[in-house]
Scaffold this active site. Structure first.
Site, mmCIF file in Angstrom:
data_model
loop_
_atom_site.group_PDB
_atom_site.id
_atom_site.type_symbol
_atom_site.label_atom_id
_atom_site.label_comp_id
_atom_site.label_asym_id
_atom_site.label_seq_id
_atom_site.Cartn_x
_atom_site.Cartn_y
_atom_site.Cartn_z
ATOM 1 N N LYS A 77 0.839 -1.216 0.000
ATOM 2 C CA LYS A 77 0.000 0.000 0.000
ATOM 3 C C LYS A 77 0.872 1.265 0.000
ATOM 4 C CE LYS A 77 -2.180 -0.821 3.892
ATOM 5 N NZ LYS A 77 -1.589 -2.082 4.377
ATOM 6 N N ARG A 98 11.637 -5.542 4.640
ATOM 7 C CA ARG A 98 11.323 -4.140 4.345
ATOM 8 C C ARG A 98 12.263 -3.200 5.099
ATOM 9 N NH1 ARG A 98 5.218 -2.129 4.719
ATOM 10 N NH2 ARG A 98 5.383 -2.644 6.928
ATOM 11 N N ARG A 121 11.621 -0.893 10.547
ATOM 12 C CA ARG A 121 10.622 -0.499 11.541
ATOM 13 C C ARG A 121 10.618 -1.488 12.701
ATOM 14 N NH1 ARG A 121 5.153 0.467 8.293
ATOM 15 N NH2 ARG A 121 4.387 -0.616 10.139
ATOM 16 N N ARG A 124 -0.271 -8.293 13.859
ATOM 17 C CA ARG A 124 -0.775 -7.348 12.845
ATOM 18 C C ARG A 124 -1.668 -8.060 11.838
ATOM 19 N NH1 ARG A 124 4.533 -4.690 10.720
ATOM 20 N NH2 ARG A 124 3.167 -3.384 9.470
ATOM 21 N N ARG A 154 -9.079 1.282 9.330
ATOM 22 C CA ARG A 154 -8.572 -0.037 9.708
ATOM 23 C C ARG A 154 -9.659 -0.920 10.346
ATOM 24 N NH1 ARG A 154 -3.010 0.742 8.774
ATOM 25 N NH2 ARG A 154 -1.802 -0.653 10.042
HETATM 26 P P1 AMP Z 1 1.272 0.875 9.140
HETATM 27 O O1 AMP Z 1 2.384 1.863 8.980
HETATM 28 O O2 AMP Z 1 0.067 1.229 8.359
HETATM 29 O O3 AMP Z 1 1.740 -0.534 8.911
HETATM 30 O O4 AMP Z 1 0.835 0.947 10.678
HETATM 31 C C1 AMP Z 1 1.743 0.655 11.719
HETATM 32 C C2 AMP Z 1 0.999 0.578 13.038
HETATM 33 O O5 AMP Z 1 0.432 1.865 13.339
HETATM 34 C C3 AMP Z 1 -0.175 -0.396 13.072
HETATM 35 O O6 AMP Z 1 0.232 -1.727 13.363
HETATM 36 C C4 AMP Z 1 -1.021 0.207 14.196
HETATM 37 O O7 AMP Z 1 -0.443 -0.072 15.457
HETATM 38 C C5 AMP Z 1 -0.853 1.709 13.950
HETATM 39 N N1 AMP Z 1 -1.877 2.245 13.001
HETATM 40 C C6 AMP Z 1 -1.672 2.697 11.741
HETATM 41 N N2 AMP Z 1 -2.811 3.138 11.195
HETATM 42 C C7 AMP Z 1 -3.768 2.954 12.133
HETATM 43 C C8 AMP Z 1 -5.176 3.204 12.170
HETATM 44 N N3 AMP Z 1 -5.833 3.728 11.121
HETATM 45 N N4 AMP Z 1 -5.842 2.879 13.295
HETATM 46 C C9 AMP Z 1 -5.207 2.376 14.375
HETATM 47 N N5 AMP Z 1 -3.892 2.096 14.399
HETATM 48 C C10 AMP Z 1 -3.171 2.396 13.293
#
Ligand code: AMP
Length: 213
Positions: free
Chosen positions: A13, A126, A159, A170, A87
């Site tokens: 994404k 990654r 990360r 996740r 989400r």
């Molecule tokens: P991402 O960078 O999208 O993989 O998100 C990394 C982490 O940030 C996720 O595993 C969640 O802990 C948190 N996170 C990101 N976007 C959201 C969201 N829309 N709602 C809640 N937690 C989020």
């Protein structure tokens, strides 16, 4: 034009959103990066957020709601792409309400469908640039020089939540909470599925064709 990107962690994404930003002028609204920036600022809120991100769990809705509210009241972007949001169904309703309130509509929800077995491999390989945010994959999309961003020469990092242990949580969160969001958009006639197993260029071409940009 307003677009939502949906897909499991590691589906590409962020990479595809970056391409839409760079080549087609979309504003890239990425909740994950915003949350990581808050953590990096060392604030109390960041410390609260980190407990959730490090565990692979969704941060509470009040934090996300505030982020969305602030974004909509400040944004005048013509092309917006939401990556990593919504989400779960509660967040999808927050987005529906915000769109209504600002008299705009969602044009398309893109689901990047991907073979689950390849996700863990993508995640642990990654790396990202802390300076410009560019994403690399050590196997499929490595930087020209090992460990260094092609664009600005910054040292690439992994990360904290891109580990096999956190990935399990996740993925579970995704399957239980985010998958129902697909149905939410299917019912609205907005859901489009794109095969995310092809290489970056081919997936990008399919997205651009779908959006007609
Ligand atoms: P991402 O960078 O999208 O993989 O998100 C990394 C982490 O940030 C996720 O595993 C969640 O802990 C948190 N996170 C990101 N976007 C959201 C969201 N829309 N709602 C809640 N937690 C989020």
């Amino acid at each position: 034009m307003i677009v939502v990107f949906l897909g499991p962690p590691g589906s590409g994404k962020g990479t595809q959103a970056d391409i839409l930003h760079e080549q087609h002028g979309f504003f890239h609204f990425d909740t994950g990066s915003r949350l990581r920036a808050e953590i990096a600022s060392g604030s109390e809120l960041g410390a609260r957020i980190e407990q959730y991100t490090n565990a692979g769990k969704l941060v509470p809705i009040d934090i996300i709601r505030e982020m969305i509210k602030r974004f909509f009241s400040a944004s005048d972007a013509g092309r917006i792409m939401f990556d990593g949001f919504p989400r779960n169904l509660e967040q999808a309703r927050v987005l529906d309400e915000s769109l209504l309130e600002h008299n705009v509509k969602l044009d398309c929800a893109i689901y990047l469908e991907i073979d689950e077995d390849s996700l863990l491999n993508r995640i642990v390989n990654r790396r990202f640039c802390p300076q410009c945010g560019d994403i690399y994959n050590l196997q499929s999309n490595p930087p020209r020089q090992a460990g260094v961003c092609d664009k600005d020469g910054a040292a690439l990092i992994q990360r904290q939540d891109d580990t096999a242990e956190v990935f399990g949580t996740r993925l579970t969160v995704y399957l239980h909470e985010t998958m129902p969001v697909l149905e939410h958009y299917r019912k609205q006639g907005l859901l489009n599925t794109i095969d995310g197993d092809f290489d970056i260029g081919e997936v990008s071409k399919a997205i651009v064709e779908l959006l007609g940009v």
